[in-house]
Design a protein around this motif. Structure first.
Motif, PDB file in Angstrom:
ATOM      1  N   LEU A 118       0.840  -1.202   0.000  1.00  0.00           N
ATOM      2  CA  LEU A 118       0.000   0.000   0.000  1.00  0.00           C
ATOM      3  C   LEU A 118       0.871   1.246   0.000  1.00  0.00           C
ATOM      4  CD1 LEU A 118      -2.587  -1.155   2.690  1.00  0.00           C
ATOM      5  CD2 LEU A 118      -2.706  -1.452   0.213  1.00  0.00           C
ATOM      6  N   ARG A 119       0.372   2.285  -0.637  1.00  0.00           N
ATOM      7  CA  ARG A 119       1.105   3.542  -0.729  1.00  0.00           C
ATOM      8  C   ARG A 119       1.315   4.140   0.657  1.00  0.00           C
ATOM      9  NH1 ARG A 119      -0.746   8.451  -0.626  1.00  0.00           N
ATOM     10  NH2 ARG A 119      -2.892   7.808  -1.004  1.00  0.00           N
ATOM     11  N   ALA A 120       2.563   4.467   0.967  1.00  0.00           N
ATOM     12  CA  ALA A 120       2.868   5.128   2.235  1.00  0.00           C
ATOM     13  C   ALA A 120       2.127   6.466   2.246  1.00  0.00           C
ATOM     14  CB  ALA A 120       4.368   5.349   2.372  1.00  0.00           C
ATOM     15  N   GLY A 121       1.573   6.831   3.357  1.00  0.00           N
ATOM     16  CA  GLY A 121       0.819   8.074   3.460  1.00  0.00           C
ATOM     17  C   GLY A 121      -0.656   7.913   3.158  1.00  0.00           C
ATOM     18  N   SER A 122      -1.066   6.733   2.712  1.00  0.00           N
ATOM     19  CA  SER A 122      -2.472   6.486   2.416  1.00  0.00           C
ATOM     20  C   SER A 122      -3.283   6.470   3.705  1.00  0.00           C
ATOM     21  CB  SER A 122      -2.596   5.134   1.711  1.00  0.00           C
ATOM     22  OG  SER A 122      -3.873   4.582   1.882  1.00  0.00           O
ATOM     23  N   PRO A 123      -4.457   7.132   3.727  1.00  0.00           N
ATOM     24  CA  PRO A 123      -5.305   7.053   4.921  1.00  0.00           C
ATOM     25  C   PRO A 123      -5.777   5.625   5.203  1.00  0.00           C
ATOM     26  CG  PRO A 123      -6.200   8.645   3.327  1.00  0.00           C
ATOM     27  CD  PRO A 123      -5.000   8.023   2.707  1.00  0.00           C
ATOM     28  N   THR A 124      -5.944   4.821   4.157  1.00  0.00           N
ATOM     29  CA  THR A 124      -6.318   3.419   4.366  1.00  0.00           C
ATOM     30  C   THR A 124      -5.205   2.692   5.100  1.00  0.00           C
ATOM     31  OG1 THR A 124      -7.717   3.401   2.388  1.00  0.00           O
ATOM     32  CG2 THR A 124      -6.942   1.261   3.204  1.00  0.00           C
ATOM     33  N   LEU A 125      -3.969   2.896   4.676  1.00  0.00           N
ATOM     34  CA  LEU A 125      -2.827   2.278   5.359  1.00  0.00           C
ATOM     35  C   LEU A 125      -2.774   2.723   6.811  1.00  0.00           C
ATOM     36  CD1 LEU A 125      -0.190   0.629   5.481  1.00  0.00           C
ATOM     37  CD2 LEU A 125       0.991   2.686   4.646  1.00  0.00           C
ATOM     38  N   GLN A 126      -2.964   4.008   7.068  1.00  0.00           N
ATOM     39  CA  GLN A 126      -2.896   4.509   8.440  1.00  0.00           C
ATOM     40  C   GLN A 126      -3.962   3.860   9.319  1.00  0.00           C
ATOM     41  OE1 GLN A 126      -0.310   6.515   9.575  1.00  0.00           O
ATOM     42  NE2 GLN A 126      -1.171   5.685  11.451  1.00  0.00           N
ATOM     43  N   ALA A 127      -5.190   3.762   8.806  1.00  0.00           N
ATOM     44  CA  ALA A 127      -6.272   3.128   9.571  1.00  0.00           C
ATOM     45  C   ALA A 127      -5.951   1.653   9.817  1.00  0.00           C
ATOM     46  CB  ALA A 127      -7.592   3.275   8.829  1.00  0.00           C
ATOM     47  N   LEU A 128      -5.434   0.968   8.813  1.00  0.00           N
ATOM     48  CA  LEU A 128      -5.065  -0.436   8.921  1.00  0.00           C
ATOM     49  C   LEU A 128      -3.991  -0.639   9.989  1.00  0.00           C
ATOM     50  CD1 LEU A 128      -4.243  -2.606   5.817  1.00  0.00           C
ATOM     51  CD2 LEU A 128      -2.662  -2.458   7.694  1.00  0.00           C
ATOM     52  N   LEU A 129      -2.985   0.222   9.980  1.00  0.00           N
ATOM     53  CA  LEU A 129      -1.914   0.107  10.972  1.00  0.00           C
ATOM     54  C   LEU A 129      -2.424   0.398  12.381  1.00  0.00           C
ATOM     55  CD1 LEU A 129       1.018   1.787   9.015  1.00  0.00           C
ATOM     56  CD2 LEU A 129       0.626  -0.672   9.389  1.00  0.00           C
ATOM     57  N   ASN A 130      -3.344   1.349  12.509  1.00  0.00           N
ATOM     58  CA  ASN A 130      -3.890   1.701  13.826  1.00  0.00           C
ATOM     59  C   ASN A 130      -4.742   0.580  14.420  1.00  0.00           C
ATOM     60  OD1 ASN A 130      -2.612   4.171  13.811  1.00  0.00           O
ATOM     61  ND2 ASN A 130      -4.413   5.291  13.116  1.00  0.00           N
ATOM     62  N   THR A 131      -5.507  -0.118  13.567  1.00  0.00           N
ATOM     63  CA  THR A 131      -6.382  -1.179  14.072  1.00  0.00           C
ATOM     64  C   THR A 131      -5.714  -2.541  14.072  1.00  0.00           C
ATOM     65  OG1 THR A 131      -7.350  -1.593  11.900  1.00  0.00           O
ATOM     66  CG2 THR A 131      -8.475   0.022  13.320  1.00  0.00           C
ATOM     67  N   GLY A 132      -4.703  -2.723  13.215  1.00  0.00           N
ATOM     68  CA  GLY A 132      -4.013  -4.001  13.141  1.00  0.00           C
ATOM     69  C   GLY A 132      -4.764  -5.075  12.376  1.00  0.00           C
TER      70      GLY A 132
END
Length: 177
Positions: free
Chosen positions: A63-77
């Motif tokens: 996934l593209r670094a900086g993507s809001p989807t990636l950020q949400a995914l990393l936050n929830t695991g």
């Protein structure tokens, strides 16, 4: 035996040349979905998906670094990988567009125990995954996910992407090489 490099083999790999190279490698199309800590759904189209291990069942998505989807995914695991079928092209295009209303425009559900939204009309199969490892490389992050549940939703040919075009498995001609 050694060969002398030719102009065709010694060209520097620019981002455009690399993009062109990879466009010649057809792949399946998925939509990676998750929810943020406030319960908002996030998702993006992804063709960088592959299996990693059968035991434990693990896949990876890039996934593209900086993507809001990636950020949400990393936050929830956790996240879901929606493997799109041949009639899912409009959804693939929608989730690639960045349209902030994408989840209002497609039917989806998040069954109990799911790791992210399931695209009930456009995914033939969904893998619900827990994040087990991440690795940044350049402008993308590779996310390894252990699949805890696999849900088959439709029996339809998968959606493919290659040569900058969408195709269905049934539109490919195996006799051409």
């Amino acid at each position: 035996m050694t060969t002398q490099p030719t102009a065709a083999t010694s060209t520097q790999a620019s981002p455009d040349a690399f993009r062109s190279l990879m466009s010649e490698f057809p792949t399946g199309v998925c939509t990676v979905t998750t929810r943020d800590l406030d319960g908002e759904p996030w998702g993006m189209t992804c063709s960088s998906v592959t299996s990693v291990s059968l035991a434990p069942p693990t896949l990876l998505v890039c996934l593209r670094a900086g993507s809001p989807t990636l950020q949400a995914l990393l936050n929830t695991g956790s996240f879901s990988v929606n493997f799109l079928h041949a009639q899912g092209q409009k959804t693939a295009e929608l989730f690639a567009s960045g349209n902030p209303d994408r989840f209002a425009l497609v039917p989806w559900d998040q069954p109990p125990g799911a790791c992210g939204p399931h695209l009930v009309r456009d995914a033939h199969t969904v893998a619900d995954c827990e994040v087990v490892l991440t690795q940044r490389m350049g402008d993308h992050v590779t996310v390894f996910g252990e699949a805890h549940r696999i849900t088959r939703q439709h029996i339809r040919p998968p959606l493919l992407y290659g040569q900058r075009q969408f195709r269905s498995w049934s539109q490919t001609d195996p006799s051409q090489t």
